[in-house]
Design an enzyme around this catalytic site. Structure first.
Site, PDB file in Angstrom:
ATOM      1  N   CYS A  13       0.975  -0.882   0.614  1.00  0.00           N
ATOM      2  CA  CYS A  13      -0.434   0.161   0.164  1.00  0.00           C
ATOM      3  C   CYS A  13       1.131   0.704   0.322  1.00  0.00           C
ATOM      4  CB  CYS A  13      -0.638  -0.374   0.891  1.00  0.00           C
ATOM      5  SG  CYS A  13      -1.444   1.313   1.488  1.00  0.00           S
TER       6      CYS A  13
ATOM      7  N   CYS B 247       0.675   3.365   2.517  1.00  0.00           N
ATOM      8  CA  CYS B 247       0.513   3.302   4.637  1.00  0.00           C
ATOM      9  C   CYS B 247       2.931   3.101   4.149  1.00  0.00           C
ATOM     10  CB  CYS B 247       0.525   1.466   3.888  1.00  0.00           C
ATOM     11  SG  CYS B 247      -1.376   0.731   3.950  1.00  0.00           S
TER      12      CYS B 247
END
Length: 235
Positions: free
Chosen positions: A159, A162
């Site tokens: 991600c 992230c």
């Protein structure tokens, strides 16, 4: 120069509007997505992530391909255009583009899952994982109970948003030291605890606990450093 700036701004605006409209026509909530899947005897579920991601975890019964797959045309040909197709990814990128393309190719219905695999697993829906979670819910609860202040980062190494959290966490860790326990949970290593928490809708999800109680829960990075500073300054 002014005209160039205006033209660039307009192009960006139309791109954003166009994407939003495409997203609204295919992206649905978890409840809608799940209920539609349940209504199908053999649902056509497509994991639009990469092969490595799919191998680690995925929705039960899903097949794996996306717009960049070499055998994309062959995979699409295996699907029934008269029946719904359900796509998902890590967020709402690859799955939305795939769903949109399938509609353009004449498919009757195509749905992309809002929040992607994070939303599915994060709300306890059935999934496959190739290994057991390193962290259990009992261990998670013990960490929260044993430490006065705990910041939990829940996400995935695949991600993009992230990844941006990590340097912010390091800054927070350097500032607060032992006064703040930071716990990092990744989908790839601890999917079951994410499922058991039943609170994750998107990656990343940030949760700050104080004395066992949630001070804040953030869907997405936002201004994490400031939010932590403000929250802890008021305690």
């Amino acid at each position: 120069m002014k005209n160039k700036i205006n033209i660039t701004t307009l192009i960006l605006l139309f791109t954003i509007v166009g994407f939003s409209q495409n997203k609204s026509t295919t992206t649905v909530s978890l409840d809608v997505y799940y209920s539609k899947i349940q209504a199908e005897k053999k649902p056509q579920i497509i994991d639009a992530r990469g092969a490595e991601e799919f191998a680690l975890n995925h929705i039960n019964g899903a097949v794996n391909f996306n717009l960049e797959s070499k055998d994309y045309a062959e995979q699409v040909a295996k699907l029934d255009k008269s029946r719904p197709v359900f796509t998902y990814s890590i967020g709402a990128g690859r799955s939305v583009w795939l769903a949109d393309d399938l509609l353009k190719k004449g498919f009757k219905e195509a749905y992309s899952l809002e929040g992607g695999i994070a939303n599915w697993i994060g709300n306890g829906k059935p999934f496959y994982a190739n290994s057991k979670s390193k962290l259990t819910l009992a261990e998670y609860n013990k960490i929260v109970a044993d430490n006065k202040t705990v910041l939990v980062d829940i996400g995935s190494k695949y991600c993009g948003a992230c990844i941006k959290v990590k340097p912010v966490l390091e800054t927070i860790r350097a500032q607060y030291g032992e006064n703040l326990k930071i716990v990092e949970i990744e989908l790839e290593t601890s999917p079951q605890v994410i499922a058991d928490l039943k609170t994750v809708k998107v990656f990343p999800t940030l949760i700050l606990y104080q004395n066992g109680k949630i001070v804040f829960k953030k869907d997405g990075l936002g201004d994490l450093k400031n939010d932590v500073d403000v929250a802890l300054a008021s305690k």
